[in-house]
Design a protein around this motif. Structure first.
Motif, short mmCIF file in Angstrom:
data_model
loop_
_atom_site.label_atom_id
_atom_site.label_comp_id
_atom_site.label_asym_id
_atom_site.label_seq_id
_atom_site.Cartn_x
_atom_site.Cartn_y
_atom_site.Cartn_z
N GLN B 31 -35.84 52.10 48.33
CA GLN B 31 -36.28 51.63 47.01
C GLN B 31 -36.21 50.12 46.86
O GLN B 31 -36.86 49.56 45.99
CB GLN B 31 -35.40 52.28 45.93
CG GLN B 31 -35.54 53.79 45.84
CD GLN B 31 -36.94 54.19 45.41
OE1 GLN B 31 -37.51 53.58 44.51
NE2 GLN B 31 -37.50 55.19 46.06
N SER B 32 -35.38 49.48 47.65
CA SER B 32 -35.19 48.03 47.50
C SER B 32 -35.51 47.33 48.82
O SER B 32 -35.14 47.81 49.89
CB SER B 32 -33.74 47.71 47.11
OG SER B 32 -33.40 48.36 45.90
N PHE B 34 -36.01 43.31 50.73
CA PHE B 34 -35.66 41.89 50.61
C PHE B 34 -36.06 41.15 51.88
O PHE B 34 -36.16 41.73 52.95
CB PHE B 34 -34.15 41.71 50.43
CG PHE B 34 -33.53 42.57 49.37
CD1 PHE B 34 -33.05 43.84 49.68
CD2 PHE B 34 -33.40 42.11 48.07
CE1 PHE B 34 -32.47 44.63 48.72
CE2 PHE B 34 -32.81 42.90 47.10
CZ PHE B 34 -32.34 44.16 47.42
N TYR B 36 -34.19 37.98 53.79
CA TYR B 36 -33.06 37.05 53.86
C TYR B 36 -33.40 35.99 54.91
O TYR B 36 -34.15 36.24 55.86
CB TYR B 36 -31.77 37.76 54.29
CG TYR B 36 -31.00 38.41 53.17
CD1 TYR B 36 -31.52 39.49 52.46
CD2 TYR B 36 -29.73 37.95 52.82
CE1 TYR B 36 -30.81 40.08 51.43
CE2 TYR B 36 -29.00 38.55 51.80
CZ TYR B 36 -29.54 39.61 51.11
OH TYR B 36 -28.83 40.19 50.10
N LYS B 45 -28.70 34.46 53.77
CA LYS B 45 -28.83 34.22 52.33
C LYS B 45 -30.14 34.81 51.85
O LYS B 45 -31.15 34.78 52.57
CB LYS B 45 -28.79 32.72 52.02
CG LYS B 45 -27.45 32.08 52.31
CD LYS B 45 -27.43 30.61 51.90
CE LYS B 45 -26.06 30.02 52.17
NZ LYS B 45 -26.00 28.58 51.82
N LEU B 46 -30.11 35.34 50.63
CA LEU B 46 -31.32 35.95 50.07
C LEU B 46 -32.41 34.91 49.90
O LEU B 46 -32.21 33.86 49.28
CB LEU B 46 -31.01 36.59 48.72
CG LEU B 46 -32.21 37.25 48.04
CD1 LEU B 46 -32.66 38.48 48.81
CD2 LEU B 46 -31.86 37.63 46.59
N SER B 49 -36.56 38.88 46.83
CA SER B 49 -36.75 40.32 46.77
C SER B 49 -38.24 40.60 46.92
O SER B 49 -39.08 39.72 46.72
CB SER B 49 -36.27 40.85 45.42
OG SER B 49 -34.89 40.57 45.25
N LEU B 87 -34.83 37.63 58.08
CA LEU B 87 -34.39 39.01 58.22
C LEU B 87 -35.05 39.89 57.18
O LEU B 87 -34.98 39.61 55.98
CB LEU B 87 -32.86 39.09 58.05
CG LEU B 87 -32.01 38.18 58.95
CD1 LEU B 87 -30.56 38.18 58.48
CD2 LEU B 87 -32.10 38.66 60.38
N ASN B 91 -32.97 48.93 51.68
CA ASN B 91 -31.78 49.73 51.33
C ASN B 91 -31.82 51.05 52.08
O ASN B 91 -32.88 51.58 52.39
CB ASN B 91 -31.66 49.93 49.83
CG ASN B 91 -32.60 50.99 49.31
OD1 ASN B 91 -33.81 50.85 49.40
ND2 ASN B 91 -32.04 52.08 48.80
N TYR B 96 -27.69 53.16 47.45
CA TYR B 96 -28.58 52.07 47.07
C TYR B 96 -27.95 50.71 47.31
O TYR B 96 -28.63 49.71 47.28
CB TYR B 96 -29.04 52.21 45.63
CG TYR B 96 -27.96 52.36 44.59
CD1 TYR B 96 -27.78 53.56 43.94
CD2 TYR B 96 -27.12 51.30 44.26
CE1 TYR B 96 -26.80 53.70 42.97
CE2 TYR B 96 -26.14 51.43 43.32
CZ TYR B 96 -25.98 52.64 42.67
OH TYR B 96 -25.01 52.78 41.72
N ASN B 97 -26.66 50.66 47.51
CA ASN B 97 -26.04 49.38 47.82
C ASN B 97 -25.99 49.09 49.30
O ASN B 97 -25.68 47.99 49.69
CB ASN B 97 -24.63 49.34 47.26
CG ASN B 97 -24.56 48.56 45.98
OD1 ASN B 97 -25.45 47.77 45.69
ND2 ASN B 97 -23.54 48.78 45.20
N LYS B 98 -26.25 50.07 50.11
CA LYS B 98 -26.14 49.90 51.55
C LYS B 98 -27.46 49.37 52.08
O LYS B 98 -28.50 49.99 51.89
CB LYS B 98 -25.80 51.23 52.21
CG LYS B 98 -25.64 51.14 53.72
CD LYS B 98 -25.23 52.49 54.29
CE LYS B 98 -25.16 52.45 55.81
NZ LYS B 98 -24.76 53.75 56.37
N LEU B 99 -27.42 48.23 52.71
CA LEU B 99 -28.63 47.58 53.22
C LEU B 99 -28.69 47.68 54.74
O LEU B 99 -27.68 47.58 55.42
CB LEU B 99 -28.67 46.11 52.80
CG LEU B 99 -28.66 45.83 51.31
CD1 LEU B 99 -28.71 44.33 51.05
CD2 LEU B 99 -29.83 46.52 50.62
N PHE B 101 -30.43 45.79 57.92
CA PHE B 101 -31.04 44.53 58.29
C PHE B 101 -31.85 44.67 59.57
O PHE B 101 -31.38 45.26 60.56
CB PHE B 101 -29.97 43.45 58.51
CG PHE B 101 -29.35 42.94 57.24
CD1 PHE B 101 -28.43 43.71 56.54
CD2 PHE B 101 -29.68 41.69 56.75
CE1 PHE B 101 -27.86 43.24 55.36
CE2 PHE B 101 -29.11 41.20 55.58
CZ PHE B 101 -28.21 41.98 54.89
#
Lengths: 114, 111
Positions: B31-32, B34, B36, B45-46, B49, B87, B91, B96-99, B101
Motif C-alpha cells: 500500500q505504501s 517510497f 529513499y 533518507k526519504l 513518497s 532505493l 511496505n 504496514y510499518n515494515k518496509l 528496500f
C-alpha cells in the motif's frame, strides 16, 4: 530536534567477542527498526519493535543475535559471539505508528569483526 | 525472486541530463511506496513518497503502476549533487510499518 542516535559509530572487534550496539529513537516515535547493510545483501530488516514490543524478528540471522527495547527511548542489538561475516553497517530507524510515515535512520554503526 | 527489484546501475550521466529509474515489486497487497536516497557512507533518507496518481517534487517525478507492480523515478536537469544511490521501498505484506528496500540504483552525475 535530535535525530536517531546510535553508538558507537565504529566498532572493531575480534571474532568471538560480544558486541553491543545502541540506539535512541526520535522522541514520540513508537516504532523502532534494526537493519543491517552489506554490499552483497543490501539493506535487510533484522527486527522491528512497536511500543517496545518485538513484532517481527524473522530477519534476525541466528541465535547469536538478540535485541531489546527496555523503554521507549532506548534499544540494543547484541551479537554474541561475533563472527567476521557479521561485519556490516547496522542502522537503527524510528517512525510513528502510522501507515506511510517516513522512517528516520540513524547514522549507523560500522562493525568490523576480525 | 526478490520482493523489490532494481537495476543496480551505475547510471553515468552528464549534468543537465534526464534520467529514469525503474523498480518492480512482488507483493500486490503493498500500500505504501517510497524512494529513499543514500549518499556514500551515510544513512538512507526519504526522497519522496509515491502516490497512485503520480507526484512531482521539483525536478523529481515519481510514478506508480499498480497493475504492473512497477514504480519509477524521473530526475530532470541532473545536478552533481544528485549523485547517490536511490532505493525503491515498498511496505511489506502483513505489516504496514515494515518496509522492504530494494538494493538500490547508483547514479553518478558528471560535469
Amino acid at each position: 530536534d535530535a535525530g536517531v542516535i546510535q553508538s558507537p559509530r565504529h566498532e572493531v572487534t575480534e571474532m568471538g567477542q560480544e558486541v553491543t550496539l545502541r540506539c535512541k529513537p526520535i522522541s514520540g516515535h513508537n516504532s523502532l527498526f534494526w537493519y543491517r547493510q552489506t554490499m552483497m545483501r543490501g539493506l535487510e530488516l533484522l527486527i522491528y519493535f512497536n511500543n517496545n514490543v518485538p513484532i517481527d524478528d524473522s530477519g534476525m540471522p541466528e541465535d547469536r543475535f538478540s535485541a531489546k527495547m527496555p523503554n521507549a527511548s532506548f534499544s540494543t542489538l547484541k551479537i554474541q559471539p561475533s563472527e567476521p561475516r557479521d561485519s556490516a553497517v547496522y542502522f537503527c530507524a524510528s517512525t510513528r505508528d502510522r501507515q506511510g510515515y517516513e522512517q528516520y535512520f540513524g547514522p549507523g554503526t560500522r562493525l568490523t569483526v576480525t | 525472486r526478490k520482493e523489490v527489484e532494481q537495476d543496480p546501475g551505475p547510471f553515468n550521466v552528464p549534468e543537465g541530463a534526464t534520467v529514469a529509474f525503474n523498480c518492480t515489486y512482488s507483493n500486490s497487497a503493498s500500500q505504501s511506496f517510497f524512494w529513499y536516497r543514500q549518499d556514500c557512507r551515510k544513512e538512507p533518507k526519504l526522497l519522496m513518497s509515491v502516490y497512485s496518481s503520480g507526484n512531482e517534487d521539483g525536478r523529481f517525478t515519481a510514478q506508480l503502476n499498480r497493475a504492473s507492480q512497477y514504480i519509477s523515478l524521473l530526475i530532470r536537469d541532473s545536478k552533481l549533487s544528485d549523485s547517490a544511490t536511490y532505493l525503491c521501498v515498498v511496505n511489506s505484506k502483513g505489516g504496514y510499518n515494515k518496509l522492504i528496500f530494494g538494493a538500490g540504483t547508483r547514479l553518478a552525475v558528471h560535469p
